[in-house]
Scaffold this motif. Structure first.
Motif, short mmCIF file in Angstrom:
data_model
loop_
_atom_site.label_atom_id
_atom_site.label_comp_id
_atom_site.label_asym_id
_atom_site.label_seq_id
_atom_site.Cartn_x
_atom_site.Cartn_y
_atom_site.Cartn_z
N UNK A 1 -26.85 -19.46 14.01
CA UNK A 1 -25.34 -19.01 13.59
C UNK A 1 -24.63 -20.09 13.02
N UNK A 2 -24.60 -21.31 13.67
CA UNK A 2 -23.47 -22.35 13.06
C UNK A 2 -24.28 -22.90 12.05
N UNK A 3 -25.59 -23.22 12.00
CA UNK A 3 -26.45 -23.78 10.65
C UNK A 3 -26.23 -22.71 9.46
N UNK A 4 -26.11 -21.59 9.78
CA UNK A 4 -26.02 -20.63 8.66
C UNK A 4 -24.45 -20.67 8.01
N UNK B 1 -23.04 -14.72 4.42
CA UNK B 1 -22.46 -13.86 5.29
C UNK B 1 -21.61 -14.89 6.41
N UNK B 2 -20.91 -15.82 5.62
CA UNK B 2 -20.17 -16.54 6.64
C UNK B 2 -18.77 -16.18 7.57
N UNK B 3 -18.24 -15.05 7.17
CA UNK B 3 -17.34 -14.62 8.07
C UNK B 3 -17.47 -14.20 9.45
N UNK B 4 -18.73 -13.65 9.69
CA UNK B 4 -18.97 -13.42 11.10
C UNK B 4 -19.27 -14.52 11.87
N UNK B 5 -20.23 -15.47 11.08
CA UNK B 5 -20.55 -16.65 11.72
C UNK B 5 -19.42 -17.45 12.14
N UNK B 6 -18.31 -17.60 11.47
CA UNK B 6 -17.33 -18.28 11.65
C UNK B 6 -16.55 -17.88 12.79
N UNK B 7 -16.24 -16.49 12.62
CA UNK B 7 -15.43 -15.72 13.92
C UNK B 7 -16.26 -15.93 15.17
N UNK B 8 -17.43 -15.95 15.20
CA UNK B 8 -18.45 -16.15 16.29
C UNK B 8 -18.20 -17.52 16.90
N UNK B 9 -18.41 -18.48 16.03
CA UNK B 9 -18.12 -19.89 16.39
C UNK B 9 -16.76 -19.94 16.77
N UNK B 10 -15.92 -19.58 16.26
CA UNK B 10 -14.60 -19.91 16.50
C UNK B 10 -14.32 -19.30 18.06
N UNK B 11 -14.88 -17.96 18.13
CA UNK B 11 -14.65 -17.46 19.79
C UNK B 11 -15.39 -18.44 20.64
N UNK B 12 -16.33 -18.87 20.56
CA UNK B 12 -16.98 -19.96 21.09
C UNK B 12 -16.22 -21.05 21.68
N UNK B 13 -15.36 -21.55 20.67
CA UNK B 13 -14.46 -22.67 20.97
C UNK B 13 -13.23 -22.30 21.47
N UNK B 14 -12.51 -21.02 21.06
CA UNK B 14 -11.27 -20.51 21.66
C UNK B 14 -11.34 -20.08 23.00
#
Length: 139
Positions: free
Chosen positions: A38-41, A47-60
């Motif tokens: 997910x992060x590498x993609x 399809x960056x939107x869901x990847x960025x949201x997913x990664x932001x959730x992992x941090x937030x």
């Protein structure tokens, strides 16, 4: 609660939450919850939107949990920044060599009974156990 205290109930609840989240991502989005993929993609996929949201959730989410004092964790201040940097680089190299990480292979791949993921997870676990044993951090 401290992050290092094992209790069967909290472990079961955490495992269920991770499993349900991975299953929902697969059923709703048709995606595998492999964090390294997910992060590498983010940099190479359209399809960056869901990847960025997913990664932001992992941090937030962990940031919020620790900020609200709902859990405690050991401070990393006791470790050399170089040691942490090397550890992070080794994890990154390992995920590339293993074509995925513990979330992709250990949760999603093993849940699909993928032989490749089962072998990869066994190697990840053996390497982790050896690292903790050889470095004397096992207690």
């Amino acid at each position: 609660m401290t992050i290092v205290n094992f209790t069967p109930l909290s472990a079961l609840a955490g495992g269920l939450l991770i499993g349900v989240a991975a299953l929902l991502l697969l059923l709703v989005g048709g995606r595998i919850a492999g964090i390294s993929g997910i992060v590498a993609g983010i940099g190479s996929q359209s399809d960056k939107g869901w990847r960025i949201a997913f990664t932001a959730g992992l941090i937030a989410v962990p940031f919020g949990v620790f900020t609200l004092n709902l859990a405690e964790a050991y401070s990393l201040q006791d470790y050399s920044p170089w040691r942490l940097l090397i550890a992070g680089l080794l994890v990154g190299i390992g995920t590339r060599l293993g074509n995925g990480c513990t979330s992709g292979h250990g949760i999603c791949g093993m849940g699909r009974l993928s032989p490749r993921s089962i072998v990869a997870t066994l190697v990840f676990m053996a390497a982790g156990i050896a690292t903790v044993t050889l470095s004397g951090l096992g207690g």
